[in-house]
Write a protein that holds these residues in place. Sequence first.
Motif, PDB file in Angstrom:
ATOM      1  N   ALA A 650      51.458  62.042  59.141  1.00 56.29           N
ATOM      2  CA  ALA A 650      50.799  63.075  58.326  1.00 56.29           C
ATOM      3  C   ALA A 650      51.097  64.427  58.944  1.00 56.29           C
ATOM      4  N   LEU A 651      51.324  65.433  58.123  1.00 56.79           N
ATOM      5  CA  LEU A 651      51.594  66.780  58.626  1.00 56.79           C
ATOM      6  C   LEU A 651      50.317  67.459  59.095  1.00 56.79           C
ATOM      7  N   VAL A 652      49.205  67.143  58.442  1.00 60.50           N
ATOM      8  CA  VAL A 652      47.903  67.735  58.778  1.00 60.50           C
ATOM      9  C   VAL A 652      46.838  66.659  58.620  1.00 60.50           C
ATOM     10  N   TYR A 653      45.966  66.532  59.612  1.00 64.08           N
ATOM     11  CA  TYR A 653      44.789  65.676  59.442  1.00 64.08           C
ATOM     12  C   TYR A 653      43.686  66.153  60.365  1.00 64.08           C
ATOM     13  N   VAL A 659      34.531  69.922  71.420  1.00 63.76           N
ATOM     14  CA  VAL A 659      34.197  71.291  71.007  1.00 63.76           C
ATOM     15  C   VAL A 659      34.092  71.412  69.484  1.00 63.76           C
ATOM     16  N   GLY A 660      34.245  70.295  68.768  1.00 63.44           N
ATOM     17  CA  GLY A 660      34.087  70.332  67.319  1.00 63.44           C
ATOM     18  C   GLY A 660      35.262  69.731  66.579  1.00 63.44           C
ATOM     19  N   GLU A 661      35.264  69.900  65.268  1.00 67.92           N
ATOM     20  CA  GLU A 661      36.344  69.382  64.424  1.00 67.92           C
ATOM     21  C   GLU A 661      37.435  70.431  64.270  1.00 67.92           C
ATOM     22  N   PHE A 662      38.658  69.946  64.183  1.00 68.00           N
ATOM     23  CA  PHE A 662      39.755  70.859  63.890  1.00 68.00           C
ATOM     24  C   PHE A 662      40.852  70.089  63.169  1.00 68.00           C
ATOM     25  N   TYR A 663      41.759  70.846  62.548  1.00 70.26           N
ATOM     26  CA  TYR A 663      42.898  70.214  61.886  1.00 70.26           C
ATOM     27  C   TYR A 663      44.026  70.042  62.892  1.00 70.26           C
ATOM     28  N   TYR A 664      44.514  68.803  63.028  1.00 70.34           N
ATOM     29  CA  TYR A 664      45.726  68.593  63.816  1.00 70.34           C
ATOM     30  C   TYR A 664      46.907  68.865  62.894  1.00 70.34           C
ATOM     31  N   VAL A 665      47.791  69.727  63.309  1.00 70.65           N
ATOM     32  CA  VAL A 665      48.949  70.109  62.496  1.00 70.65           C
ATOM     33  C   VAL A 665      50.217  69.839  63.303  1.00 70.65           C
ATOM     34  N   ASP A 666      51.189  69.211  62.671  1.00 69.60           N
ATOM     35  CA  ASP A 666      52.463  69.015  63.354  1.00 69.60           C
ATOM     36  C   ASP A 666      52.978  70.373  63.836  1.00 69.60           C
ATOM     37  N   GLY A 677      54.178  83.096  56.583  1.00 69.67           N
ATOM     38  CA  GLY A 677      52.931  83.732  56.188  1.00 69.67           C
ATOM     39  C   GLY A 677      52.061  82.870  55.306  1.00 69.67           C
ATOM     40  N   LEU A 678      52.176  81.542  55.431  1.00 72.50           N
ATOM     41  CA  LEU A 678      51.436  80.612  54.577  1.00 72.50           C
ATOM     42  C   LEU A 678      50.234  79.992  55.293  1.00 72.50           C
ATOM     43  N   TRP A 679      50.047  80.324  56.571  1.00 72.16           N
ATOM     44  CA  TRP A 679      49.024  79.674  57.381  1.00 72.16           C
ATOM     45  C   TRP A 679      47.622  80.127  56.970  1.00 72.16           C
ATOM     46  N   SER A 680      46.753  79.172  56.680  1.00 70.49           N
ATOM     47  CA  SER A 680      45.344  79.468  56.405  1.00 70.49           C
ATOM     48  C   SER A 680      44.562  78.165  56.455  1.00 70.49           C
ATOM     49  N   ASP A 681      43.256  78.280  56.677  1.00 67.61           N
ATOM     50  CA  ASP A 681      42.410  77.083  56.690  1.00 67.61           C
ATOM     51  C   ASP A 681      42.414  76.405  55.324  1.00 67.61           C
ATOM     52  N   GLU A 682      42.530  77.223  54.282  1.00 61.30           N
ATOM     53  CA  GLU A 682      42.512  76.667  52.927  1.00 61.30           C
ATOM     54  C   GLU A 682      43.717  75.753  52.680  1.00 61.30           C
ATOM     55  N   ILE A 683      44.898  76.211  53.121  1.00 63.26           N
ATOM     56  CA  ILE A 683      46.090  75.402  52.872  1.00 63.26           C
ATOM     57  C   ILE A 683      46.068  74.141  53.740  1.00 63.26           C
ATOM     58  N   LEU A 684      45.509  74.258  54.959  1.00 59.69           N
ATOM     59  CA  LEU A 684      45.420  73.072  55.815  1.00 59.69           C
ATOM     60  C   LEU A 684      44.513  72.016  55.184  1.00 59.69           C
ATOM     61  N   LYS A 685      43.375  72.464  54.617  1.00 56.96           N
ATOM     62  CA  LYS A 685      42.466  71.519  53.970  1.00 56.96           C
ATOM     63  C   LYS A 685      43.140  70.870  52.770  1.00 56.96           C
ATOM     64  N   GLY A 692      47.810  64.321  53.903  1.00 57.07           N
ATOM     65  CA  GLY A 692      48.632  64.901  54.964  1.00 57.07           C
ATOM     66  C   GLY A 692      50.015  65.275  54.507  1.00 57.07           C
ATOM     67  N   SER A 693      50.220  65.307  53.197  1.00 58.68           N
ATOM     68  CA  SER A 693      51.546  65.563  52.617  1.00 58.68           C
ATOM     69  C   SER A 693      51.558  66.896  51.876  1.00 58.68           C
ATOM     70  N   VAL A 694      52.738  67.519  51.781  1.00 59.28           N
ATOM     71  CA  VAL A 694      52.866  68.764  51.014  1.00 59.28           C
ATOM     72  C   VAL A 694      53.466  68.525  49.633  1.00 59.28           C
ATOM     73  N   GLN A 695      53.754  67.267  49.324  1.00 60.14           N
ATOM     74  CA  GLN A 695      54.385  66.976  48.035  1.00 60.14           C
ATOM     75  C   GLN A 695      53.446  67.324  46.882  1.00 60.14           C
ATOM     76  N   GLY A 696      53.982  68.055  45.926  1.00 58.34           N
ATOM     77  CA  GLY A 696      53.222  68.404  44.729  1.00 58.34           C
ATOM     78  C   GLY A 696      52.291  69.586  44.877  1.00 58.34           C
ATOM     79  N   LEU A 697      52.300  70.253  46.035  1.00 61.50           N
ATOM     80  CA  LEU A 697      51.435  71.422  46.234  1.00 61.50           C
ATOM     81  C   LEU A 697      52.208  72.684  45.872  1.00 61.50           C
ATOM     82  N   GLU A 698      51.698  73.418  44.882  1.00 62.70           N
ATOM     83  CA  GLU A 698      52.444  74.582  44.382  1.00 62.70           C
ATOM     84  C   GLU A 698      52.511  75.716  45.403  1.00 62.70           C
TER      85      GLU A 698
END
Length: 900
Positions: A650-653, A659-666, A677-685, A692-698
């Motif tokens: 998975a690219l993100v999970y 210290v809490g929850e966080f997104y693990y990102v490759d 310039g695409l990094w944001s909490d919204e895109i990670l969620k 954990g896939s980017v397929q089909g995300l506009e």
Amino acid sequence: MVVEKVMKRDGRIVPFDKDRIRWAIQRAMLEKGVRDEKLLNRVVRRVVRRINELYDGRIPHIENIQDIVELELMRVGLFDVAKAYILYRKKKAEIREEKKKILNKDRLDDIDKRFSINALRVLASRYLQRDEKGKIAESPRELFERVAVLSVIPDVLHDPSVFSKEGGFDHRPVYDFKAEDYEGKLSIGRFRLNRYHIERLVSLYNELASEGKMKVPLEEILRMIENGAFDCYEDEIEEYFRLMTEQVFMPNTPALINSGRPLGMLSACFVVPIEDDMESIMKAAHDVAMIQKAGGGTGLNFSKLRPEGDLVGTTTGAASGPVSFMHLIDAVSDVIKQGGVRRGANMGILEVWHPDIEKFIHAKERNTGTNVLSNFNISVGLWGDFWEALKEGKRYPLINPRTGEKVKEVDPKSLFEELAYMAWSKADPGVVFFDVINRRNVLAEAKGGPIRATNPCGEEPLYEYESCNLASINLAKFVKYDEEGKPYFDWDEYAHVIQKVAKYLDNAIDVNKFPLPEIDHNTKLTRRIGVGMMGLADALFKLGIPYNSEEGFAFMRKAAEYLTFYAYKYSVEAAKKRGTFPLYEKSRYKDGELPVEGFYHRETWNLSWDELVEEIKRYGVRNGMVTTCPPTGSVSMIADTSSGIEPIFALVYKKSVTVGEFYYVDPVFEAELKKRGLWSDEILKKISDNYGSVQGLEEIPEDMQRIFVTSMDVHWLDHILAQANIQLWLTDSASKTINMPNDATVEDVKAAYLLAYKLGCKGITVYRDGSLSVQVYSVEGEKKKRVPAKPSDYAMKKLKAVVEAEPWLEKFINVEAILSGTNGKRKLTFSVSPLTVPKPVHEHPHHAEKPDIPEEKIKELLGVVYCPVCYERDGELVELKMESGCATCPRCGWSKCVIS
């Protein structure tokens, strides 16, 4: 005056490096979408000038420098970047505190800082030594030093000043030596030898002395070490230490755990014989226990055992059959904890001609109250005569191994279908293609017959009582960038490291403390090593090459070709200096043959194989086999890279730490998001919720969707092609999972088996998404459906070519239906009871409700569906994922395969 030094948080004084400042500022700028090289350089100049003004040659603290960076970013108006930098500082501080808790330390050293939280957690949970109270008593630095020191001891004893390849000396072995008397007295440069290093040094001395190859007595060698005569090997230890701590390569798990420690067993893979008599069966159980106690995994071929119901001559009773004795071995494994770390692992094989083959195929079918052989992977051993019977539509004979007589005949098509169904339903059994394994087997005459067994994950076909030690090279570390920032792969450095790792593994044979004398003897007859690779997915990400593409497969072939070519290069040089493996003269190497399929396909060559073969014929080789691709579950976690030759899971999970929850990102994907310039909490969620896939995300550009693929984004056809392309250039085999979606059919599995066989794979493990876990719990609520994977153009072309070359395959492979995704979906292959048919599920485990499992079922499920380590340590039910042919824990790295 110019500032030249800086004080780190641990009090060390190190050279001032403005490039580190530049990197930190650039990271913050990219996170806010600011891509201005001139502005970046301007800020860096201002920061350096301000440091020199304030400190005037004195030594600033790292925290002071970071304060200046924040101030200068705000002075030039980069308030958002300054905020990002401050948040990054805060995050780094939190990470440091988390690392201290993991390692139970007040202060981190430079080696601790190199590894991620995830890597340190894995090291702490399974690898670092602990005291009697269970507290960590070793740092990562100390771990890698003890591994590196042990690896160079054979260099000392093979030094020309004390060693003679030809022999003829009469210095006697020393058997009353007390290593503890020398502890703390011997060192090689700055590296001190502990008592277990010295113990293995003396053991190797005794072996070489008994062969007449030691020029001087042991006392003289010890005196030479004390006097610094071998300090020239300090650099060699330093290089192995650097390669491991910079995450360039990692040895298999037993070597990391046992090097320089009491158990001393470095190998991961073993095969134990089992004959058709009670003495042999109980000896096998004993041998399995001894191997697994030391940390190894075992493979057993049960085909010599008489079938269930057959005559037992001594009692005129009825035999219980191979499957019943598998339960005996499983029970032994269940109570053994390998090196105090984990339960044992086995590969159980039954050949397809055995009368109990149908019972074996169903051996892991889950019914209430049934032991499901949780410590076994199982595989059916297939030979060419079965494929011939399937092709011709002729009935296939089952043979009693006791009498050699035919018991009955079966329809090969029905047996093939039954095998495929169980793999579809339960992810077991796998299949091993023994005719492919033995097609280029240059050791067959030397060992008196074909190979008939493998280690637990199938990547190491081995003879009886043979073992192999493995190490994996991180391909992602060889991706470099030119002056324009374009990535390239450093093939020259890769070639150098391959030879260093081959030497590491060859040396490991000499200082290995084998669990049984039979294994010591048989391993040293062939001196088999397994140089492997990991980080393939991350390397392809960095290079901008899709995993499932013709360019991707070409890279895989070349990486595997280099691996084997340069492993042999080392082996030839070692043969010149230390001698060939003992069975060399009886092998086909001397006739110019290689156990490498690619060697026989000149059109695929990138390197001068003709010259290499001439060198082998002239000088011989030190090692009977040299390359493999093992699973690297926790080993790749330590290296902070993608596992083995698999696409990323998975690219993100989401992950939870103290210290809490966080997104693990490759990390490679993270860098690309920030660069664009695409990094944001919204895109990670959004990505996490999309399995954990980017397929089909506009929001994600098309080229990124093409390159950043996960294991379930890759069609099963492309998974097989990846394995086949890598297999082309390995001397041994490759451990890989052929991932299929939940709605894959039995027809897909049958097609996969035939394609893998025809493309030259030595075995195959198919995993249909959800087939491990779906019987345990159901998922509630509506979830987003996964974007279905499509085969690449290259895969389509290959599929058509295979079937066109052998039209009989059309009976089992419907090309158009596979390409359209409708294969077998309009008909039921089997009429089966509701108890055995899994409910189709498309949800990903990360989005499931927590399973409500009765306590009495927990033990049965551990090691099958859930991680036993996480359950025993933290009481957590962490679901396993299927990777490199083995169920693996994504949290701690535990795997059913002992290598990883």
